[in-house]
Motif scaffolding. Structure first.
Motif, PDB file in Angstrom:
ATOM      1  N   MET A   1      -5.406  -8.969 -85.878  1.00  0.00           N
ATOM      2  CA  MET A   1      -3.986  -8.890 -85.328  1.00  0.00           C
ATOM      3  C   MET A   1      -5.379  -9.377 -83.337  1.00  0.00           C
ATOM      4  O   MET A   1      -4.532  -9.634 -82.481  1.00  0.00           O
ATOM      5  N   SER A   2      -6.024  -9.088 -83.011  1.00  0.00           N
ATOM      6  CA  SER A   2      -6.311  -8.468 -82.288  1.00  0.00           C
ATOM      7  C   SER A   2      -8.368  -8.511 -81.672  1.00  0.00           C
ATOM      8  O   SER A   2      -8.305  -8.925 -81.015  1.00  0.00           O
TER       9      SER A   2
ATOM     10  N   PHE B   1      -9.103  -2.016 -77.513  1.00  0.00           N
ATOM     11  CA  PHE B   1      -7.601  -1.181 -76.839  1.00  0.00           C
ATOM     12  C   PHE B   1      -6.676  -2.097 -77.011  1.00  0.00           C
ATOM     13  O   PHE B   1      -5.413  -1.179 -77.410  1.00  0.00           O
ATOM     14  N   THR B   2      -6.894  -3.480 -77.319  1.00  0.00           N
ATOM     15  CA  THR B   2      -5.472  -4.266 -77.419  1.00  0.00           C
ATOM     16  C   THR B   2      -5.024  -3.767 -78.370  1.00  0.00           C
ATOM     17  O   THR B   2      -3.204  -4.024 -78.692  1.00  0.00           O
ATOM     18  N   ASN B   3      -5.512  -4.150 -79.508  1.00  0.00           N
ATOM     19  CA  ASN B   3      -4.520  -3.594 -80.949  1.00  0.00           C
ATOM     20  C   ASN B   3      -3.446  -2.621 -81.211  1.00  0.00           C
ATOM     21  O   ASN B   3      -2.760  -1.876 -81.293  1.00  0.00           O
TER      22      ASN B   3
ATOM     23  N   GLY C   1       1.550  -0.013 -80.255  1.00  0.00           N
ATOM     24  CA  GLY C   1       2.563   0.857 -79.761  1.00  0.00           C
ATOM     25  C   GLY C   1       3.602   0.541 -79.229  1.00  0.00           C
ATOM     26  O   GLY C   1       4.637   0.434 -79.138  1.00  0.00           O
ATOM     27  N   ARG C   2       3.373  -1.073 -78.825  1.00  0.00           N
ATOM     28  CA  ARG C   2       4.655  -1.626 -78.272  1.00  0.00           C
ATOM     29  C   ARG C   2       5.947  -2.170 -80.172  1.00  0.00           C
ATOM     30  O   ARG C   2       6.819  -1.827 -80.645  1.00  0.00           O
ATOM     31  N   ALA C   3       4.624  -2.351 -80.903  1.00  0.00           N
ATOM     32  CA  ALA C   3       5.657  -2.739 -82.731  1.00  0.00           C
ATOM     33  C   ALA C   3       6.277  -1.316 -83.031  1.00  0.00           C
ATOM     34  O   ALA C   3       7.529  -1.783 -83.762  1.00  0.00           O
ATOM     35  N   LEU C   4       5.430  -0.535 -82.505  1.00  0.00           N
ATOM     36  CA  LEU C   4       6.893   0.587 -83.083  1.00  0.00           C
ATOM     37  C   LEU C   4       7.598   1.807 -82.039  1.00  0.00           C
ATOM     38  O   LEU C   4       8.249   3.021 -82.229  1.00  0.00           O
ATOM     39  N   ALA C   5       7.416   1.070 -80.929  1.00  0.00           N
ATOM     40  CA  ALA C   5       8.658   1.466 -80.569  1.00  0.00           C
ATOM     41  C   ALA C   5      10.161   1.823 -80.920  1.00  0.00           C
ATOM     42  O   ALA C   5      10.624   0.507 -80.775  1.00  0.00           O
ATOM     43  N   GLY C   6      10.478   3.038 -80.792  1.00  0.00           N
ATOM     44  CA  GLY C   6      12.155   2.776 -81.591  1.00  0.00           C
ATOM     45  C   GLY C   6      11.255   3.581 -83.317  1.00  0.00           C
ATOM     46  O   GLY C   6      12.814   3.272 -83.840  1.00  0.00           O
TER      47      GLY C   6
END
Length: 321
Positions: free
Chosen positions: A23-24, A61-63, A68-73
């Motif tokens: 993905m990155s 680092f970007t992955n 982290g953004r995808a797993l928020a919540g």
């Protein structure tokens, strides 16, 4: 989704995980889409995939930030794994990928805090030493990894691409929960000694690139399909001459797939799953269709004839790297 208990650590994982590197990092940059990647991660969780794997290297680092953004919540729905111990040289990227091992204790201690921040989590479920640093005794690197468990920053620690000597020396210091190494129908070296050692010693085995970096799906039929920025174009097995011969392996996978009305990817993953209950492959997916295709491999039961035919496929031409 079926689950597995790979080893004695107590980690319960979905039978198939999701590797997020592509993905990155290092594959064709023009095909990257962060929004689509987030959808893939969310869909994976919806389908019962509970094991998500990344590394600080990817991006770099970007992955981790993307995951982290995808797993928020949704953080409590997954077992989250990342890695430390490889440092990239970005001066030639993306034309050439060069990485250097760094297993110094001070690097490990400093890196975990960055991963925790980027992943947006208070604890990492599985922290893996990406490569054993030949310049640092593994006892020193592994001791630093074990300190992070005691500090409550990580729950379990694992190794990647380690040999039996590394595993034995590390396990004398602190438990090794998992080993992540390449295993597929064209990368079978772990079958000789590492995979049996893991099974005998209660260590989970996490195969990366179980689809041969996409080759075993049949999607790559010529070297010309790979752009110069795609790191596969630098690998010996994907050279024009080697790839033409390696298509014999894909032909054999497709033959078995035809018997079951399955895809080559599903057959390749089912073969990996058949190598033992302590094995949890982590194919990478950047598209929803590929993810859903991969997940269905868990329900594909290969026959003894299928496995015999796959086991006797020719060895690949060209080294892995």
């Amino acid at each position: 989704m079926k689950t597995r208990l790979p080893g004695n650590s107590g980690l319960e994982l979905s039978a198939i995980g999701l590797g997020c590197m592509g993905m990155s990092w290092v594959y064709d940059e023009s095909e990257r889409d962060d929004a689509e990647s987030v959808r893939v991660i969310h869909r994976a969780i919806d389908l019962g995939v509970t094991f998500i794997d990344t590394a600080d290297l990817y991006g770099p680092f970007t992955n981790e930030e993307l995951v982290g953004r995808a797993l928020a919540g949704r953080r409590d729905e997954v077992v989250l794994a990342t890695k430390v111990g490889l440092v990239p040289d970005m001066t030639l990227y993306p034309t050439k990928v060069k990485v250097t091992p760094n297993g110094r204790p001070e690097h490990i201690r400093a890196s975990v805090d960055g991963s925790l921040r980027r992943l947006g989590t208070e604890v990492i479920d599985l922290y893996q030493l990406h490569r054993v640093d030949p310049e640092v005794p593994i006892e020193e690197s592994w001791g630093a990894m074990a300190e992070l468990v005691q500090a409550g920053k990580v729950r379990h620690i694992g190794l990647s691409e380690a040999n039996v000597d590394h595993l034995e020396r590390a396990s004398a210091i602190a438990p090794v929960a998992t080993l992540q190494s390449e295993l597929s129908l064209w990368s079978r070296d772990p079958l000789k000694d590492v995979l049996p050692w893991c099974e005998a010693n209660g260590v989970g085995f996490l195969p990366f690139s179980p689809l041969g970096r996409g080759f075993l799906t049949g999607a790559i039929r010529s070297a010309e399909q790979l752009k110069p920025s795609d790191f596969r174009s630098q690998q010996p097995r994907f050279s024009k001459e080697a790839l033409a011969q390696n298509l014999r392996i894909v032909d054999g996978v497709e033959k078995v797939a035809g018997r079951h009305g399955a895809t080559p990817a599903q057959v390749a993953l089912a073969w990996v799953l058949a190598q033992g209950e302590h094995v949890v492959p982590i194919p990478g997916s950047t598209r929803l269709a590929h993810l859903e295709d991969n997940v269905r491999s868990v329900d594909l039961d290969l026959t003894a004839e299928d496995l015999a035919d796959l086991d006797t496929l020719p060895a690949p031409v060209g080294t892995r790297f």
